[in-house]
Enzyme design. Structure first.
Site, PDB file in Angstrom:
ATOM      1  N   TYR A 265      26.979  34.824  36.175  1.00 24.86           N
ATOM      2  CA  TYR A 265      26.015  35.905  36.347  1.00 24.86           C
ATOM      3  C   TYR A 265      26.718  37.239  36.526  1.00 24.86           C
ATOM      4  CZ  TYR A 265      26.750  36.132  41.450  1.00 24.86           C
ATOM      5  OH  TYR A 265      27.284  36.310  42.701  1.00 24.86           O
TER       6      TYR A 265
ATOM      7  N   LYS B 200      32.712  34.307  37.868  1.00 22.49           N
ATOM      8  CA  LYS B 200      31.495  34.638  38.623  1.00 22.49           C
ATOM      9  C   LYS B 200      30.392  33.618  38.349  1.00 22.49           C
ATOM     10  CE  LYS B 200      28.795  38.731  39.883  1.00 22.49           C
ATOM     11  NZ  LYS B 200      28.912  38.575  41.318  1.00 22.49           N
TER      12      LYS B 200
ATOM     13  N   GLU C 105      37.910  37.295  50.867  1.00 23.65           N
ATOM     14  CA  GLU C 105      36.913  38.335  50.551  1.00 23.65           C
ATOM     15  C   GLU C 105      35.681  38.082  51.395  1.00 23.65           C
ATOM     16  OE1 GLU C 105      35.717  37.901  46.384  1.00 23.65           O
ATOM     17  OE2 GLU C 105      35.989  35.742  46.541  1.00 23.65           O
TER      18      GLU C 105
ATOM     19  N   LEU D 298      36.978  37.057  43.618  1.00 17.69           N
ATOM     20  CA  LEU D 298      36.318  37.656  42.454  1.00 17.69           C
ATOM     21  C   LEU D 298      36.932  39.042  42.200  1.00 17.69           C
ATOM     22  CD1 LEU D 298      33.940  37.158  40.449  1.00 17.69           C
ATOM     23  CD2 LEU D 298      32.704  38.837  41.801  1.00 17.69           C
TER      24      LEU D 298
HETATM   25  N1  PMP Z   1      33.376  38.905  45.764  1.00 20.27           N
HETATM   26  C1  PMP Z   1      32.326  38.078  45.670  1.00 20.27           C
HETATM   27  C2  PMP Z   1      32.490  36.672  46.142  1.00 20.27           C
HETATM   28  C3  PMP Z   1      31.105  38.529  45.138  1.00 20.27           C
HETATM   29  O1  PMP Z   1      30.060  37.686  45.034  1.00 20.27           O
HETATM   30  C4  PMP Z   1      30.974  39.882  44.732  1.00 20.27           C
HETATM   31  C5  PMP Z   1      29.678  40.442  44.202  1.00 20.27           C
HETATM   32  N2  PMP Z   1      29.085  39.676  43.269  1.00 20.27           N
HETATM   33  C6  PMP Z   1      32.096  40.717  44.858  1.00 20.27           C
HETATM   34  C7  PMP Z   1      33.281  40.195  45.362  1.00 20.27           C
HETATM   35  C8  PMP Z   1      32.038  42.165  44.433  1.00 20.27           C
HETATM   36  O2  PMP Z   1      32.047  42.272  43.046  1.00 20.27           O
HETATM   37  P1  PMP Z   1      31.380  43.528  42.313  1.00 20.27           P
HETATM   38  O3  PMP Z   1      32.041  44.737  42.888  1.00 20.27           O
HETATM   39  O4  PMP Z   1      31.713  43.335  40.900  1.00 20.27           O
HETATM   40  O5  PMP Z   1      29.932  43.470  42.614  1.00 20.27           O
END
Ligand code: PMP
Length: 286
Positions: free
Chosen positions: A33, A150, A182, A206
């Site tokens: 996603y 993701k 994270e 991620l």
């Molecule tokens: N880490 C994780 C585990 C996440 O789910 C997300 C957001 N989907 C992020 C980091 C941040 O990613 P982004 O800045 O692309 O939203």
């Protein structure tokens, strides 16, 4: 009022949108996603999200449902049809519906499922949380080893958010082998002196689209950036902490496991990075 959503080539009222019970996204979490923010009716960093989607699909040998141009057109159409000024577009691609349940990947003739819907959040860039900051707790990171992809396997992040809620906090930071990976749905940062410290990129986290932009802006603003793992003790002793994600932008963290971080109030580095990020991304929005 009912939203208009997108399913496999059709724009439909949400009540009429359907996906098969045999869809691998439903049965196997065999799906990826993206979430793209909308500010002032325009998409924030669409190119970044499209590129990461392509990478997630590639890592899982999943077919791409359409071109980036078509994806952009669908995003824009949903923004228009739903009158979204500020909010998010959620996109999900699954390995499709093979018509039965089987662990083996289906043949290429089974087309991926593509679903998109909007979430309206008027004034989302003026979130009150940005002024007071978030409280986080630390929990063990027991997710699978390919967090760089993701996927929709969000059960543990959901559980983490529930653990945080139960503890009177807003979110949880995940810890593996003594180091923060994270947040449950965001990347994690601490600030010490003039240094912005965040975990280096690997399969362990991620690769946040917001992270990439914020680190670029931090360097441009002459801040020192250190991409390395850090501990919860370091976070408690930091001057500031914050998170980034597509839907929270840059959000200060003021408490870790009940200990105030820095002054216990949102710090200047997080505030400045939030301001720069929102300004620059609004300018570049499409
Ligand atoms: N880490 C994780 C585990 C996440 O789910 C997300 C957001 N989907 C992020 C980091 C941040 O990613 P982004 O800045 O692309 O939203």
């Amino acid at each position: 009022m009912s939203r208009t959503v997108y399913v496999n080539g059709e724009y439909l009222p949400e009540e009429e949108a359907k996906v098969s019970i045999f869809d691998r996204g439903f049965l196997m979490s065999d799906a990826v996603y993206e979430v793209t923010s909308v500010l002032g009716g325009k998409l924030i960093d669409f190119a970044g999200h499209a590129a990461r989607l392509a990478r997630s699909l590639g890592e899982l040998d999943m077919a791409s449902p359409c071109s980036d141009e078509e994806l952009l057109a669908i995003h824009r159409e949903l923004v228009t049809r739903n009158g979204i000024t500020d909010g998010m577009i959620y996109l999900q691609v699954t390995r499709g519906n093979p018509g039965d349940r089987d662990f083996a990947f289906p043949p290429a003739s089974v087309k991926p499922t593509l679903v998109l819907f909007t979430q309206s959040k008027p004034g989302m860039a003026d979130s009150p949380m940005a002024k007071v900051g978030m409280k986080v707790i630390s929990i063990e990171d027991i997710r699978w080893g390919r967090r760089d992809i993701k996927t929709v396997q969000l059960l543990y992040p959901s559980m983490g958010k529930m653990m945080a809620k139960k503890a009177g906090a807003d979110d949880a930071w995940l810890v593996e082998d003594g180091y923060v990976t994270e947040g449950t749905s965001n990347n994690a940062y601490i600030v010490k002196g003039n240094k912005v410290i965040t975990r280096d990129l690997s399969d362990d986290i991620l690769h946040g689209i917001t992270r990439a932009a914020v680190l670029r802006f931090a360097r441009e603003a002459q801040m020192e950036v250190e991409e390395r793992a850090f501990t919860i003790d370091e976070a408690k002793a930091a001057d500031e902490a914050f998170i980034t994600s597509a839907s929270t932008f840059v959000m200060p963290v003021v408490e870790m496991d009940g200990t105030a971080i820095g002054t216990g109030k949102p710090g200047p580095v997080a505030a400045r990075l939030r301001e720069i990020y929102l300004d620059e991304m609004r300018k570049a929005a499409i």
